[in-house]
Write a protein that holds these residues in place. Sequence first.
Motif, mmCIF file in Angstrom:
data_model
loop_
_atom_site.group_PDB
_atom_site.id
_atom_site.type_symbol
_atom_site.label_atom_id
_atom_site.label_comp_id
_atom_site.label_asym_id
_atom_site.label_seq_id
_atom_site.Cartn_x
_atom_site.Cartn_y
_atom_site.Cartn_z
ATOM 1 N N SER A 78 0.537 -1.206 0.190
ATOM 2 C CA SER A 78 -0.126 -0.205 0.162
ATOM 3 C C SER A 78 0.765 1.395 0.049
ATOM 4 O O SER A 78 1.619 1.556 0.960
ATOM 5 C CB SER A 78 -0.926 0.034 1.235
ATOM 6 O OG SER A 78 -1.488 1.194 1.471
ATOM 7 N N ASN A 79 0.644 2.122 -1.109
ATOM 8 C CA ASN A 79 1.351 3.324 -1.025
ATOM 9 C C ASN A 79 0.980 4.358 0.318
ATOM 10 O O ASN A 79 1.867 5.087 0.648
ATOM 11 C CB ASN A 79 0.922 4.298 -2.341
ATOM 12 C CG ASN A 79 1.722 3.570 -3.572
ATOM 13 O OD1 ASN A 79 2.807 3.003 -3.283
ATOM 14 N ND2 ASN A 79 1.198 3.921 -4.810
ATOM 15 N N TYR A 80 -0.210 4.205 0.548
ATOM 16 C CA TYR A 80 -0.892 5.112 1.616
ATOM 17 C C TYR A 80 -0.119 4.376 2.633
ATOM 18 O O TYR A 80 0.161 5.291 3.735
ATOM 19 C CB TYR A 80 -2.367 5.241 1.800
ATOM 20 C CG TYR A 80 -2.675 5.318 3.142
ATOM 21 C CD1 TYR A 80 -2.817 6.744 3.111
ATOM 22 C CD2 TYR A 80 -3.051 4.585 4.124
ATOM 23 C CE1 TYR A 80 -3.233 7.252 4.587
ATOM 24 C CE2 TYR A 80 -3.380 5.175 5.333
ATOM 25 C CZ TYR A 80 -3.669 6.338 5.374
ATOM 26 O OH TYR A 80 -4.076 7.020 6.820
ATOM 27 N N GLY A 81 -0.154 3.147 3.031
ATOM 28 C CA GLY A 81 0.485 2.509 4.424
ATOM 29 C C GLY A 81 1.761 2.865 4.574
ATOM 30 O O GLY A 81 2.306 3.162 5.497
ATOM 31 N N MET A 82 2.555 3.063 3.275
ATOM 32 C CA MET A 82 3.918 3.329 3.381
ATOM 33 C C MET A 82 4.040 4.853 3.769
ATOM 34 O O MET A 82 5.073 5.262 4.626
ATOM 35 C CB MET A 82 4.813 3.287 2.291
ATOM 36 C CG MET A 82 6.169 3.325 2.114
ATOM 37 S SD MET A 82 6.532 5.345 1.818
ATOM 38 C CE MET A 82 6.287 5.323 0.076
ATOM 39 N N THR A 83 3.218 5.713 3.107
ATOM 40 C CA THR A 83 3.291 7.144 3.536
ATOM 41 C C THR A 83 2.893 7.335 5.092
ATOM 42 O O THR A 83 3.385 8.169 5.596
ATOM 43 C CB THR A 83 2.275 8.000 2.616
ATOM 44 O OG1 THR A 83 2.786 7.554 1.328
ATOM 45 C CG2 THR A 83 2.438 9.401 2.813
ATOM 46 N N LYS A 84 1.882 6.694 5.483
ATOM 47 C CA LYS A 84 1.429 6.766 6.764
ATOM 48 C C LYS A 84 2.557 6.516 7.766
ATOM 49 O O LYS A 84 2.650 7.140 8.767
ATOM 50 C CB LYS A 84 0.150 5.863 7.280
ATOM 51 C CG LYS A 84 -0.332 5.907 8.532
ATOM 52 C CD LYS A 84 -1.692 5.241 8.587
ATOM 53 C CE LYS A 84 -2.559 5.567 10.122
ATOM 54 N NZ LYS A 84 -1.435 5.107 11.049
ATOM 55 N N ALA A 85 3.256 5.544 7.565
ATOM 56 C CA ALA A 85 4.201 4.927 8.389
ATOM 57 C C ALA A 85 5.490 5.961 8.538
ATOM 58 O O ALA A 85 6.015 6.125 9.551
ATOM 59 C CB ALA A 85 4.749 3.374 8.004
ATOM 60 N N THR A 86 5.749 6.284 7.221
ATOM 61 C CA THR A 86 7.077 7.096 7.369
ATOM 62 C C THR A 86 7.236 8.891 7.617
ATOM 63 O O THR A 86 7.752 9.183 7.959
ATOM 64 C CB THR A 86 7.750 6.904 5.783
ATOM 65 O OG1 THR A 86 6.658 7.352 4.969
ATOM 66 C CG2 THR A 86 8.148 5.538 5.728
#
Length: 232
Positions: A78-86
């Motif tokens: 998930s692109n959103y998931g990566m952005t959320k975590a970082t």
Amino acid sequence: MIPYIYATPEEVARAVAEEAFVRPSQEGWVHIALSGGSTPRLLFSLLAEEPLRSAVRWDRIHLYWVDERCVPPTDPDSNYGMTKATLLDHVPIPEDQVHRIRGEADPEREAKDYCWLVGSELPFDGEYPVFDIVLLGLGDDGHTSSIFPHEPQLLTEEAPYAVATSPKGQRRIALTGPTILAARRLLFLVTGEAKAPVLRAILSSSPEAKGYPAAYIAGHRPDAALYTDVVL
């Protein structure tokens, strides 16, 4: 494309942070479409740390996504998931200013719903919604957004977002060509020697680049900025 070449990926990321986040947010409201994949991870990590974290006016930023894999936000893809975590979990951006693509939803329905969302939030140039900044990446096959060489029709698709399919068969929701080109500013973030051959082909207008979606975008927006550590 107008190249800005730096010595390291970190220097590239810091320059993009200043141009896409710090300076625009200090001047006023800014609507940014983010790319996913591995390349922006460093950019997001740096934005989540000082001094960049405090330099950005997060209360003036609206975030959208250039593309998303059709997976839940908890999936590693998930692109959103990566952005959320970082990034998102570490900065004070208002929750209602983060506009994610719901990768877990029915792709056709979500593409239409996201078109509606973007259309309700952004101004129009007469035909297409206008992002202030679209941050694009570059695949080693010449793709950008999730527009791959085997789906060139997405470069002229009138709907702002449409369903795409990667060469491996993964369904995605992608920002399409005309709305990419309508953005006030286009920034390509390209780092790593693996991207060098395709980037050089695009910049030299070599015959092999003719079928690259990124070459199409670059050719139609010669003012697009290229931030890279590749020696051209």
